[in-house]
Design a protein around this motif. Structure first.
Motif, PDB file in Angstrom:
ATOM      1  N   HIS A   1     -25.723  43.589 -23.210  1.00 32.49           N
ATOM      2  CA  HIS A   1     -26.372  43.366 -24.494  1.00 32.49           C
ATOM      3  C   HIS A   1     -27.842  43.734 -24.332  1.00 32.49           C
ATOM      4  O   HIS A   1     -28.268  44.155 -23.249  1.00 32.49           O
ATOM      5  CB  HIS A   1     -26.214  41.903 -24.941  1.00 32.49           C
ATOM      6  N   GLY A   2     -28.613  43.603 -25.373  1.00 32.55           N
ATOM      7  CA  GLY A   2     -30.042  43.859 -25.260  1.00 32.55           C
ATOM      8  C   GLY A   2     -30.673  42.950 -24.234  1.00 32.55           C
ATOM      9  O   GLY A   2     -30.102  41.907 -23.873  1.00 32.55           O
ATOM     10  N   PRO A   3     -31.854  43.291 -23.732  1.00 30.48           N
ATOM     11  CA  PRO A   3     -32.443  42.513 -22.643  1.00 30.48           C
ATOM     12  C   PRO A   3     -32.776  41.073 -23.016  1.00 30.48           C
ATOM     13  O   PRO A   3     -32.854  40.216 -22.140  1.00 30.48           O
ATOM     14  CB  PRO A   3     -33.711  43.299 -22.284  1.00 30.48           C
TER      15      PRO A   3
ATOM     16  N   LEU B   1     -36.091  45.717 -25.913  1.00 31.14           N
ATOM     17  CA  LEU B   1     -35.632  47.015 -25.406  1.00 31.14           C
ATOM     18  C   LEU B   1     -36.184  47.251 -24.019  1.00 31.14           C
ATOM     19  O   LEU B   1     -37.361  46.989 -23.748  1.00 31.14           O
ATOM     20  CB  LEU B   1     -36.087  48.133 -26.338  1.00 31.14           C
ATOM     21  N   GLU B   2     -35.335  47.753 -23.156  1.00 29.02           N
ATOM     22  CA  GLU B   2     -35.722  48.108 -21.787  1.00 29.02           C
ATOM     23  C   GLU B   2     -35.474  49.599 -21.607  1.00 29.02           C
ATOM     24  O   GLU B   2     -34.361  50.099 -21.834  1.00 29.02           O
ATOM     25  CB  GLU B   2     -34.875  47.315 -20.788  1.00 29.02           C
TER      26      GLU B   2
ATOM     27  N   PHE C   1     -24.267  46.577 -27.523  1.00 28.23           N
ATOM     28  CA  PHE C   1     -24.132  46.204 -26.111  1.00 28.23           C
ATOM     29  C   PHE C   1     -25.472  46.248 -25.382  1.00 28.23           C
ATOM     30  O   PHE C   1     -25.997  45.216 -24.981  1.00 28.23           O
ATOM     31  CB  PHE C   1     -23.079  47.079 -25.411  1.00 28.23           C
ATOM     32  N   HIS C   2     -26.054  47.434 -25.221  1.00 32.03           N
ATOM     33  CA  HIS C   2     -27.307  47.534 -24.479  1.00 32.03           C
ATOM     34  C   HIS C   2     -28.528  47.324 -25.365  1.00 32.03           C
ATOM     35  O   HIS C   2     -29.640  47.222 -24.870  1.00 32.03           O
ATOM     36  CB  HIS C   2     -27.410  48.907 -23.800  1.00 32.03           C
ATOM     37  N   THR C   3     -28.310  47.265 -26.666  1.00 37.32           N
ATOM     38  CA  THR C   3     -29.419  47.061 -27.604  1.00 37.32           C
ATOM     39  C   THR C   3     -28.856  46.538 -28.911  1.00 37.32           C
ATOM     40  O   THR C   3     -27.662  46.666 -29.189  1.00 37.32           O
ATOM     41  CB  THR C   3     -30.183  48.382 -27.846  1.00 37.32           C
ATOM     42  N   ARG C   4     -29.722  45.943 -29.719  1.00 36.80           N
ATOM     43  CA  ARG C   4     -29.317  45.468 -31.044  1.00 36.80           C
ATOM     44  C   ARG C   4     -30.008  46.309 -32.100  1.00 36.80           C
ATOM     45  O   ARG C   4     -31.229  46.442 -32.100  1.00 36.80           O
ATOM     46  CB  ARG C   4     -29.653  43.991 -31.235  1.00 36.80           C
ATOM     47  N   GLU C   5     -29.203  46.883 -32.983  1.00 39.29           N
ATOM     48  CA  GLU C   5     -29.724  47.639 -34.101  1.00 39.29           C
ATOM     49  C   GLU C   5     -29.971  46.707 -35.290  1.00 39.29           C
ATOM     50  O   GLU C   5     -29.246  45.739 -35.492  1.00 39.29           O
ATOM     51  CB  GLU C   5     -28.750  48.739 -34.500  1.00 39.29           C
TER      52      GLU C   5
ATOM     53  N   MET D   1     -31.798  48.003 -18.597  1.00 39.60           N
ATOM     54  CA  MET D   1     -31.656  49.070 -19.584  1.00 39.60           C
ATOM     55  C   MET D   1     -30.248  49.161 -20.158  1.00 39.60           C
ATOM     56  O   MET D   1     -30.068  49.315 -21.359  1.00 39.60           O
ATOM     57  CB  MET D   1     -32.053  50.412 -18.970  1.00 39.60           C
ATOM     58  N   PHE D   2     -29.223  49.103 -19.336  1.00 35.27           N
ATOM     59  CA  PHE D   2     -27.860  49.279 -19.812  1.00 35.27           C
ATOM     60  C   PHE D   2     -27.013  48.061 -19.460  1.00 35.27           C
ATOM     61  O   PHE D   2     -25.995  48.151 -18.783  1.00 35.27           O
ATOM     62  CB  PHE D   2     -27.237  50.555 -19.228  1.00 35.27           C
TER      63      PHE D   2
END
Length: 287
Positions: free
Chosen positions: A206-208, A195-196, A271-275, A202-203
């Motif tokens: 996908h996740g960083p 996470l960023e 996209f910006h993070t993985r749950e 950050m956006f």
């Protein structure tokens, strides 16, 4: 003695409620619809465990603790807990809550942790933020069970090691099982994968660090404690994203569960993070 009926480890995304509950269904994206479907399926893993009390593990996002006085580990001990904070309502449209506490279990756990060498802080004026409220929304939205909140420092270095978080989880497991009651207790903890926050990644699309995410989920799902203790350091987590140290709370949950395979594992690429959604049943799958 108490029964540890379930252990849940999850990411906490503060926009879930706004995206899936406040936005009309016709305006929701396919990803939002899939997100809610996965969360509802995950919720059933807690419902099946039929808990009477929730031990909730989270971290304060600099709402009431700062670099001048940030406790390493803290437990709440009070009859009720207010949530959430003004900026969480303003930015994420999150609802406010008042959660019932369980002072007896809080006090029993505090003494047990001190006896095991964990120098916990204790608060009688703790306010809960979205690290605990997000899992309430996703797994127990009626908020009808008493809670024991435990906060850890995953934001203000220096941080405890992955070994310390795992050992704390083992201690919490022992204390829960020693608590003199026949009630069922579930432990729910939330943290992060890569996470960023506020940084250049950050956006993104996908996740960083998707590769790190894949390994982290596999470590937890298979109970691979050795890999976690070898590979998870402050430096390796920081390389994966400036807020990836939230993974330590998920390591703590593995400690509570024990080094066993998870009974339920799911994930979602936002996209910006993985749950991630994971559940263990230490006393056997009730479903």
């Amino acid at each position: 003695m108490a029964h540890l009926s379930a252990v849940l480890a999850t990411t906490h995304h503060p926009f879930f409620y706004k995206a899936t509950e406040l936005t009309p269904i016709e305006q929701q994206s396919p990803t939002d619809i899939e997100w809610k479907r996965k969360v509802l399926a995950y919720r059933e893993t807690l419902t099946a465990a039929n808990p009477d009390i929730l031990v909730m593990v989270g971290s304060d996002h600099f709402h009431q603790f700062f670099h001048d006085n940030y406790p390493t580990f803290l437990i709440g001990k009070q009859p009720r807990y207010d949530a959430t904070f003004y900026n969480e309502v303003r930015e994420f449209s999150m609802p406010t809550y008042e959660l019932e506490g369980h002072e007896e279990l809080s006090g029993f756990m505090l003494q047990g942790l001190l006896d095991r060498g964990f120098d916990f802080s204790v608060s009688n004026e703790l306010k809960i933020d979205h690290s605990i409220i997000c899992p309430i929304i996703t797994t127990r939205p009626d908020a009808d069970l008493p809670v024991v909140p435990i906060y850890t420092n995953i934001f203000a270095p220096p941080l405890p090691s992955a070994r310390r978080f795992y050992d704390l989880g083992r201690a919490i497991r022992d204390i829960i099982e020693e608590f003199p009651t026949d009630k069922k207790i579930a432990a729910i903890g939330s943290g992060h994968l890569s996470l960023e926050l506020g940084g250049p990644r950050m956006f993104g699309d996908h996740g960083p660090d998707p590769e790190w995410d894949r390994k982290a989920i596999d470590w937890l799902a298979t109970g691979d404690v050795e890999a976690i203790l070898e590979d998870v350091t402050f430096e390796s987590m920081s390389k994966a994203g400036n807020a990836t140290a939230g993974f330590l709370d998920l390591v703590l949950m593995l400690g509570i569960a024990g080094p066993i395979d998870a009974s339920y594992v799911d994930e979602l690429d936002l996209f910006h993070t993985r749950e991630m959604y994971m559940t263990w049943y230490p006393e056997g799958d009730p479903r």
